[in-house]
Design an enzyme around this catalytic site. Structure first.
Site, mmCIF file in Angstrom:
data_model
loop_
_atom_site.group_PDB
_atom_site.id
_atom_site.type_symbol
_atom_site.label_atom_id
_atom_site.label_comp_id
_atom_site.label_asym_id
_atom_site.label_seq_id
_atom_site.Cartn_x
_atom_site.Cartn_y
_atom_site.Cartn_z
ATOM 1 N N GLU A 144 26.599 83.819 1.219
ATOM 2 C CA GLU A 144 28.008 83.539 1.499
ATOM 3 C C GLU A 144 28.269 82.084 1.844
ATOM 4 O OE1 GLU A 144 26.445 86.265 2.408
ATOM 5 O OE2 GLU A 144 27.629 87.791 1.373
ATOM 6 N N HIS A 184 31.047 96.654 8.656
ATOM 7 C CA HIS A 184 31.805 96.540 7.406
ATOM 8 C C HIS A 184 33.284 96.850 7.590
ATOM 9 C CE1 HIS A 184 27.757 96.611 5.831
ATOM 10 N NE2 HIS A 184 28.187 96.456 4.602
#
Ligand code: TPP
Ligand code: TPP
Ligand code: MG
Ligand code: MG
Lengths: 336, 325, 336, 325
Positions: free
Chosen positions: B60, B129
């Site tokens: 990321e 998440h």
């Protein structure tokens, strides 16, 4: 046949009874995953689900050699097998997957966050690469306490591309911490093959670049894994320094429950490839070896399988009979 | 006009903009060969090729750097985070680089980049998440923050985001990907930033929301209408820039307000809305502004607990009743 | 003597006039840093300040070989020299350091954020390792545009321990992007020596682990740097692939203005060490070579120094005479 | 009691706790041999040795993982970020790991870790080094958030943080390191979390703040006292847990409130305070709650611009006058 030692495979000083236990554990892992899959499709289980089918040797070849709970285990979201190997009951796991109060994390963690600290299992982690920086701290604490314990940290090939993994490797190499790194190289990160995700595919070199020695291992064969790990663990306990093992393996099923090996998701591999790897199924290889060496008869093998299936069914029954977490537990455990 | 899903509208927006402008490209995890984790970019690799639909490793920080650096060099990248939860890994590149480079360079470097991907909760993905953090991004100067609630906005706002010369945080709601709606197929159709949409007019109370919160409010408004309570429902569409004028005009009319979002409530966007409404319409308010948000706990896995943690239309109804009590 | 080529050092096809220009640039860098230091202590400059004294060869041996503004330069907060080499005037730099409207970033960036995109200088960066993920994007854009330009990205030895650097290296290796990485290995990251910060000190190996080739270079000698970089740049333009250079060098002064080489801050190195390295001062070595080769006379050298000091004084005068940024510019440039 | 600087009080707290409990250790960049970037840990390496005062590479993810993993394994780490701006790099480890592990494990794993370091602005460090983000941490369930304003609190709150069984975000203000004050030398002296301190009593308006904001409010209160306006100044000390009772009791008395902080104002902690005060004391308020915060721009370098971006006691005075107008 207990107490008669097995000649082959070389360097094997385990008891046959232990080998059947290992085989039984492999079976339990496989059957649990199969059952979990069905339960998900019966909408008894939710969230993400990542199966370990095909990778069992990495768990049964390592965790039974640990001194739990002193030694610690960390792994990814693909964690059902690791929990079982650490001694968490199928019941506690199945109950967690069904989000019940009797789950190993009281229903709050789910599939990606199985945990059982009393057994040295510090849990799965939903973040790719996430366990590795944590392993640095666990390893540091174990060195700090000086009781000779080690940490085993599992992570995937895709995780090798996470910056945090490199920061942690460098610090583990610098501080010389007792951690065994197990790279579960199942060839893919979701739909991305190793070649498509790395500028340089020799993972052992990536560890060495940070001062951590290591080697690549056939992760599809229990005996190879076990014997390599035996040496690695001895080395870590003796030198106090980390070691890195790249375990070559394969996941027989899709990445997660959403990626079901169906045509639609076969964008990154094909049936031929999957079938080739299935020829090397560690479970079947183990059974063949045990039968070939007369450590187990076909009947015993069948009996074991039946026993294991029953254990899984009991776990399902237990979970289904268990209550959901009480609603007021929503605000509990935010803080200790 | 055509009927399509929110997810298809996003794909159409990206496709049209990539056809219009060769400097636009898409990068992220599994956006190409895998056809997109949520199929948002399905077919785009085949259409535009690997230079413009870039599969990345699970990195990321790298993805954010790739997009930010390319934007600083004259391209117009769209970076997809597989989910916004993973953007936490890239926070330094997002906040200390993308959001600040224009200001730090005295305006000499522009950074036209869109960071997009699914957020939202509701399918038992548990704590790691289940966070979107739009409140964080709205707090940070230098970002525009966009959260579409309908397919047409998904298309029109994403096109505006791609054409904008600044870093845009574009949060989609995974639970809305399947939502059908009428969407303009005109390639010149865009939706401007900073213009809220009144989704339902009413006289008794103003409901302010964005993304999935809008749907909670509309459902609550229906329920309440049966009881004779007429709610005005405002869809902010963009949190930065923020259209307070539409909100305050409505509140001055209804004298009551409820602000609703899915995200954690403490120190969040509804806190800001509440503060601003009180500041801007204090004398017009007959009751304090009510806030509806997610339970301030890491998201639990168990279905019953998760349900209890996520705000529902009933929570909005209850808040309206408190406000009107 | 223009147009007479110099025989020594070998492989040198630069004009003597160019070499004097290089020497003048080195002088300008050194004198500017010295002046900046004084101005800080006169409270004319604020914030953090990081000087380049001793590292000049890394800048003058590389940046003059670039095709600016097509090629791009990224570096750390230790960025005054890079800006000068890219062609940003001493005036625009000094004005930026004094926070004036005439500064290269309108007074909004300061010492750590000098920038001059019109000259290909994409700026300094206050975050250790920060420029490296950015270089991935810059390199990608340059490849995307296909005009044969390259990106040069400077960063420090301490930055090698940042995860983002490894994520970016891997992706640059994977995508094969035209980036020259220059590791300014000045032996320390603030007070931490390389040995105390890495599990494995061979930085070239760390780059290779991600698929980026490279080598280690003596960064204290202009000619060595220049000739190595010449080959590296040719290779990058030809293959389109990144290259990594670890430049061995030393900062003669403290890490930042706060670390002033005074006893109190000598916790991590001693005067002997500093003085040893000062023997290898790239500025003096350059002057000796030029004089030895008769490319410059002592008088000319003195004249150059005087000229440079005047240029710096003019820059100071310009900056001091420049207005502060207008207050209403506070809210400008948040968005383009 | 002894007079010492805020910075010394922090060192004393760490030293006492490390003497008391062998499981406590300190790690971070330059905390050891270099004696601490801001000298907070000066002499501690010599006193406790390299196993307990750990110099780290420049690896914030690693530092956060080191501390979090060690806490999960029974130690009580104190991790120093050289400045809180650099914690952005470790955001995933902080938010997705440290803050959630206890909840995700159903309470079976505890994570007693303190993340501390300097925040605050004012010395022209420009955009990348001028952010504290306490609003972000307060927004995130699982963190306790502590910001001392005085030397005695610096000591007492840090000791409480080290003894707490949860992840504590402990933000020091670099501009307060030199502040002198009376500090208890009793090793059993601690300051509890969740108890605000009334720093000055007054009847006309309530000023709510923390960290450096408290000093702005006290200065403003003096100025205003000369004009006959009596301010009650509340120092929250901890944002999580938050002592709203003290705040609301005061507001019910004064009927006016100003909330002040140094950080960006948009979607920030003062937004939450404003919302909560309006919710909790709407009928007692004679005017809307005023917010004072930093300008919503990346911090500029130039001295005059930086000054304009940072709130001053004059801004508090102005806010009070708006509130009382
Ligand atoms: C930081 C982060 N990025 C992305 C994801 C989404 N994701 C979950 S699993 C996965 C693939 C991981 O592959 P690998 O590390 O090889 O492990 P495997 O699943 O093959 O066991 C991805 C991208 C994530 N969980 N965390
Ligand atoms: C992510 C991050 N962590 C910490 C710092 C504080 N810091 C500024 S410079 C520096 C040392 C960097 O050393 P090195 O990379 O070797 O570059 P050098 O200063 O030696 O040129 C540190 C720790 C920072 N700016 N960014
Ligand atoms: Mg994999
Ligand atoms: Mg250095």
């Amino acid at each position: 046949m207990a107490n008669t030692t097995v000649e082959r495979p070389a360097g094997d000083e385990f008891q046959s009874s232990e080998l059947t236990d290992i085989y039984r554990l492999m079976l339990l892992i496989r059957r649990l995953e199969e059952s979990v899959y069905r339960k998900f499709h019966e909408a008894k289980i939710g969230g993400y689900l990542h199966r370990y089918d095909g990778m069992e040797a990495l768990v049964v070849g390592i965790i039974p050699q640990l001194r739990l709970p002193g030694d610690k285990v960390l792994c990814t979201y693909r964690d059902h097998a690791h929990a079982l190997a650490c001694g968490t009951s199928a019941k506690a796991i199945m109950a967690e997957l069904m989000g019940r109060a009797t789950g190993c994390a009281l229903g709050k963690g789910g599939s990606m966050h199985l945990t059982d600290p009393d057994r040295g299992f510090l849990g799965g982690d939903g973040i790719v690469g996430g366990p590795v920086p944590i392993s640095l701290g666990v390893g540091y604490a174990l060195k700090y306490k000086g009781e000779g314990n080690i940490c085993v940290c599992y992570f995937g090939d895709g995780a090798m591309n996470q910056g945090g993994v490199h920061e942690a490797f460098n610090m583990v190499g610098l501080y010389k911490l007792p951690v065994l790194y197990v790279l579960e190289n199942n060839q893919y990160a979701m739909g991305t093959s190793v070649e498509r995700s790395t500028g340089q595919p020799d993972f052992v070199l990536k560890a060495k670049a940070h001062g951590i020695e290591g080697e690549k291992v056939d992760g599809m064969d229990y005996f190879t894994v076990r014997d390599t790990v035996k040496r690695a663990i001895a080395r870590i306990r003796e030198t106090g320094e980390a070691y890195f093992l790249e375990m070559d393996c394969y996941r027989f099923v899709g990445h997660g429950i959403g990626d079901d090996n169906t045509k639609a998701w076969m964008t990154y591999r094909n049936e031929e490839e999957v079938n080739e790897w299935r020829q090397r199924d560690p479970l079947l290889r183990m059974r063949d070896t045990l039968e070939a060496k007369g450590l187990i008869t076909p009947d015993e093998a069948e009996r074991l399988d039946k026993e294991v299936r029953e254990e899984v069914e009991e776990a399902v029954a237990f979970a289904e009979a268990s209550p959901e977490p009480p609603l007021d537990s929503l605000y509990e455990n935010v803080f200790s | 006009m055509a009927t399509m899903r929110y997810q298809q509208a996003l794909r159409l927006a990206m496709t049209e903009e990539m056809e219009r402008d060769p400097n636009v490209f898409l990068c992220g995890e599994e956006v190409g060969q895998y056809q997109g984790t949520y199929r948002v970019s399905e077919g785009m690799l085949q259409k535009f090729g690997p230079m413009r639909v870039v599969d990345t490793p699970i990195s990321e920080i790298g993805i954010a750097g790739l997009a930010t650096g390319a934007a600083m060099t004259g391209l117009r990248p769209i970076a997809e985070f597989m989910t916004w939860s993973f953007a936490l890994e890239a926070m330094d590149q997002l906040v200390n680089h993308a959001a600040k480079i224009t200001y730090m360079s005295g305006g000499r470097i522009t950074c036209p980049v869109v960071f997009r991907g699914p957020a939202g909760v509701g399918t038992q993905l548990s704590a790691q998440h289940s966070q979107s953090m739009e409140s964080w991004y709205a707090h940070t100067p230098g970002f525009k923050v966009v959260l579409p609630a309908f397919p047409e906005d998904a298309k029109g706002l994403l096109k505006t985001a791609i054409r904008d010369n600044n870093p845009v945080i574009f949060m989609e709601h995974a639970g809305l990907y399947g939502l059908q709606g009428e969407v303009s197929e005109d390639p010149d159709f865009t939706v401007p930033f900073g213009k809220a949409a009144i989704r339902r007019t009413g006289t008794d109370i103003t409901l302010v929301a964005y993304s999935r919160g809008v749907h909670l409010c509309l459902k609550a408004a229906e329920t309440l209408a049966k009881e004779g309570i007429e709610c005005e429902v405002i869809d902010l569409r963009t949190l930065v820039p923020l259209d307070m004028e539409t909100v305050l005009t409505s509140v001055r009319k209804t004298h009551h307000a409820v602000c609703a979002q899915e995200e954690w409530r403490n120190v969040s966007f509804v806190s800001e809305l509440s503060a601003r409404i009180h500041e801007g319409a204090f004398d017009d308010l007959d009751a304090p502004v009510e806030r509806v948000g997610g339970a301030d706990v890491p998201m639990p896995y168990a279905k019953n607990l998760e349900r209890a943690a996520i705000p529902t239309d009933n929570d909005v109804v209850a808040a309206v009743k408190r406000a009107l009590a």
